[in-house]
Design a protein around this motif. Sequence first.
Motif, mmCIF file in Angstrom:
data_model
loop_
_atom_site.group_PDB
_atom_site.id
_atom_site.type_symbol
_atom_site.label_atom_id
_atom_site.label_comp_id
_atom_site.label_asym_id
_atom_site.label_seq_id
_atom_site.Cartn_x
_atom_site.Cartn_y
_atom_site.Cartn_z
ATOM 1 N N ARG A 38 0.848 -1.192 0.000
ATOM 2 C CA ARG A 38 0.000 0.000 0.000
ATOM 3 C C ARG A 38 0.881 1.239 0.000
ATOM 4 O O ARG A 38 1.969 1.240 0.536
ATOM 5 C CB ARG A 38 -0.887 -0.003 1.237
ATOM 6 N N PHE A 39 0.367 2.282 -0.592
ATOM 7 C CA PHE A 39 1.101 3.526 -0.764
ATOM 8 C C PHE A 39 0.287 4.658 -0.162
ATOM 9 O O PHE A 39 -0.912 4.762 -0.423
ATOM 10 C CB PHE A 39 1.322 3.742 -2.270
ATOM 11 N N THR A 138 -4.671 3.009 -9.721
ATOM 12 C CA THR A 138 -3.289 2.556 -9.516
ATOM 13 C C THR A 138 -3.227 1.096 -9.110
ATOM 14 O O THR A 138 -2.483 0.310 -9.694
ATOM 15 C CB THR A 138 -2.610 3.436 -8.437
ATOM 16 N N TYR A 139 -4.013 0.725 -8.116
ATOM 17 C CA TYR A 139 -3.955 -0.654 -7.621
ATOM 18 C C TYR A 139 -4.513 -1.652 -8.627
ATOM 19 O O TYR A 139 -4.168 -2.825 -8.588
ATOM 20 C CB TYR A 139 -4.661 -0.780 -6.278
ATOM 21 N N ARG A 147 3.140 2.057 -11.638
ATOM 22 C CA ARG A 147 2.201 2.324 -10.552
ATOM 23 C C ARG A 147 2.246 3.772 -10.070
ATOM 24 O O ARG A 147 1.221 4.440 -9.992
ATOM 25 C CB ARG A 147 2.497 1.379 -9.397
ATOM 26 N N TYR A 148 3.418 4.287 -9.762
ATOM 27 C CA TYR A 148 3.496 5.634 -9.195
ATOM 28 C C TYR A 148 3.262 6.704 -10.253
ATOM 29 O O TYR A 148 2.666 7.739 -9.962
ATOM 30 C CB TYR A 148 4.815 5.827 -8.452
ATOM 31 N N MET A 149 3.698 6.467 -11.474
ATOM 32 C CA MET A 149 3.404 7.412 -12.562
ATOM 33 C C MET A 149 1.889 7.526 -12.738
ATOM 34 O O MET A 149 1.346 8.624 -12.843
ATOM 35 C CB MET A 149 4.026 6.939 -13.880
ATOM 36 N N THR A 150 1.231 6.379 -12.761
ATOM 37 C CA THR A 150 -0.221 6.350 -12.921
ATOM 38 C C THR A 150 -0.897 7.108 -11.786
ATOM 39 O O THR A 150 -1.810 7.903 -12.014
ATOM 40 C CB THR A 150 -0.727 4.890 -12.961
#
Length: 171
Positions: A38-39, A138-139, A147-150
């Motif tokens: 998780r972010f 993202t998930y 993932r982080y770009m999205t």
Amino acid sequence: MKVYMMHLIRIIAVPLILISTLLFLDSIVLGKTIYSVRFDYKKATPSSVYFSGKSREEIDRLCKTGEHASTADIAACSQRNFEQISAQLNSTIKPLEAELRKGDVDLKADNNPVALPYFEKGQRAWVQYRDNQCYAETYSLGEASMRYMTFWDCMARITKERISDLKSAED
């Protein structure tokens, strides 16, 4: 009694140690990566830290062209873009809040409901919507390096839409 206590400790301690070991090994065996956890963007290090030591021109060139950029560079550029758009949103909201606060004085004097608390509640709800929408997008990618770009691109896109909505409501 001493033997009984030793036996009881073994009965309890062995399963606890085994469970702890399995939980620890789970992350190693399953090959957890930065893309599989998780972010929380609110805890993310600012992009300025990532780009420290680079001039603004270097960062602009890297982020605009993507030339010789790694996945981490592109993600940091996406985050930087969101940070800039988020600052624009904040500068758009401040005068609106000031205007509402000023108008609320007259409304309150006439025993009418005031607007600012509803605007603030709406803004909090919008932030929650944006965050949830971007986490969902993202998930849904799974453990993708994008993932982080999205995530940051989604945050920027929806925040730009909010700025546009607020400015059109102003007119």
